[in-house]
Write an enzyme that holds these catalytic residues in place. Sequence first.
Site, PDB file in Angstrom:
ATOM      1  N   GLN A 108      -2.955   6.705   5.561  1.00  0.00           N
ATOM      2  CA  GLN A 108      -2.262   7.915   5.200  1.00  0.00           C
ATOM      3  C   GLN A 108      -0.765   7.704   5.209  1.00  0.00           C
ATOM      4  O   GLN A 108      -0.167   6.860   4.789  1.00  0.00           O
ATOM      5  CB  GLN A 108      -2.858   9.104   5.904  1.00  0.00           C
ATOM      6  CG  GLN A 108      -4.144   9.306   5.675  1.00  0.00           C
ATOM      7  CD  GLN A 108      -4.664  10.235   4.228  1.00  0.00           C
ATOM      8  OE1 GLN A 108      -3.841  10.191   3.406  1.00  0.00           O
ATOM      9  NE2 GLN A 108      -5.990  10.524   4.283  1.00  0.00           N
ATOM     10  N   SER A 109      -0.207   8.749   5.797  1.00  0.00           N
ATOM     11  CA  SER A 109       1.480   8.541   5.766  1.00  0.00           C
ATOM     12  C   SER A 109       2.099   7.503   6.623  1.00  0.00           C
ATOM     13  O   SER A 109       3.212   7.723   6.550  1.00  0.00           O
ATOM     14  CB  SER A 109       1.848  10.030   5.986  1.00  0.00           C
ATOM     15  OG  SER A 109       1.715  10.790   4.994  1.00  0.00           O
ATOM     16  N   ILE A 110       1.394   6.843   7.424  1.00  0.00           N
ATOM     17  CA  ILE A 110       1.799   5.774   8.066  1.00  0.00           C
ATOM     18  C   ILE A 110       2.569   4.540   7.147  1.00  0.00           C
ATOM     19  O   ILE A 110       3.273   3.848   7.166  1.00  0.00           O
ATOM     20  CB  ILE A 110       0.779   4.988   8.904  1.00  0.00           C
ATOM     21  CG1 ILE A 110       0.656   5.722  10.215  1.00  0.00           C
ATOM     22  CG2 ILE A 110       1.489   3.835   9.669  1.00  0.00           C
ATOM     23  CD1 ILE A 110      -0.437   5.245  11.205  1.00  0.00           C
ATOM     24  N   LYS A 112       4.220   5.394   4.554  1.00  0.00           N
ATOM     25  CA  LYS A 112       5.513   5.867   4.244  1.00  0.00           C
ATOM     26  C   LYS A 112       6.499   4.931   5.263  1.00  0.00           C
ATOM     27  O   LYS A 112       7.596   4.333   4.632  1.00  0.00           O
ATOM     28  CB  LYS A 112       5.888   7.297   4.633  1.00  0.00           C
ATOM     29  CG  LYS A 112       5.346   8.321   3.699  1.00  0.00           C
ATOM     30  CD  LYS A 112       5.650   9.682   3.992  1.00  0.00           C
ATOM     31  CE  LYS A 112       5.254  10.826   3.380  1.00  0.00           C
ATOM     32  NZ  LYS A 112       3.652  10.762   3.150  1.00  0.00           N
TER      33      LYS A 112
END
Length: 404
Positions: A108-110, A112
């Site tokens: 998921q947003s790791i 980013k």
Amino acid sequence: MQGDPARAGSLVTLANWQQAPWNRWSFQHLRQIIPSARVSRGHGPVRELPAAPADLDGLTFETTRGTSTLAGLLSRSYADGFLVLHRGRIVTEQYFNGMGRDTPHLLQSISKSVVGGLTGVLVGRGALDPAQPVTDCAPELSGSSFEGATVRHLLDMTAGTRFSEDYDDPDSDVRLYERAAGWQPADPDDDLDLFGYIRGLPNAREHGERFQYRSILTDVLGLVIERVAGQRFADALSELLWAPLGTGYDAEITVDRHGYSLTDGGLSVTLRDIARFGQLYLQSGCWDGHQVVPAAWVNDTRYADRACRETFADSDDARRLGFCDPEQMECYTRAHYRNCWWVLDPQLGVLLASGIYGQTMYVNMFANAVVVLLSSRPEPFDAAANADVLKACSAISSALTLLA
């Protein structure tokens, strides 16, 4: 996915894969649901992580539910993988729910923060300047709401783009965007792709005016990376970061119907490999004498500038996201968001990469510790659960500091 063929009630589909209980399986098998591009680890040697085991399961700390042990927290966190590094050595490594050492898990947003690291490599090579206009790098966005935005605005989530990140609203921008990205079923006659959707977004305010967390901005950053690197995102990530890091396994990233990567959250990697990335930042971007990410970039991420810190401190969005203990409001006055990382404490060097459904990577430079928890929680966002995980990370860091 049980049975041959899978029974109707257990079948994981494009429509249900992010929902409980199906996400318990899908987060470890995403390439079987959504088309994915391979991020090659290359052919170089694996940079091994030596072991220095310690029993942390009985470690106690206060949570929003009262006193807890680490084992107790993991048991209620829908954990799939948990790993702690201290001084670059594995203190504990645990797998649950069928996950193994070679299993890629959705970040998921790791994702980013990995994109932020790749951006730093390009900046260090002189291929990209954070002050550059987005449209200079990606001319196809000329005339869109990103006209006048800079790469820095994307990195720090301060572009003026209007985009709602409400996962509980099926009609919010982030849920509509998932259809364009191939994460949800779409009308078969709809030829919209990620960047066709991006081009149609309006602005809510002037660029640089306010911090607001919006995943869409990291996808625009992914397009910028492709254009300045002159290659697909997966290939750029492999060549410039994943292979030089000495990872153990290939990574994967989901792609839409036209091959665009979902850089805001589509990466799947093994537990040890994402821990290696965290250790890279702990070591100021250097591993085995090789500067993978420029030290100046890591330092800029850690300390930022006054404008970044003030824009973040004035934001209601930081509090809404609950990135730190809601009871410790002073946290917001010293924290910031920079280069796709949450920086909880610049002086101690506490960095956080975080994703929905319980993904956490915590880097504590002072304690020389990296903590990674990969999960498949039933709800996308739970502020109390996030706060409890950070309390555990802090307690682990304190315990390891005493052991040093």
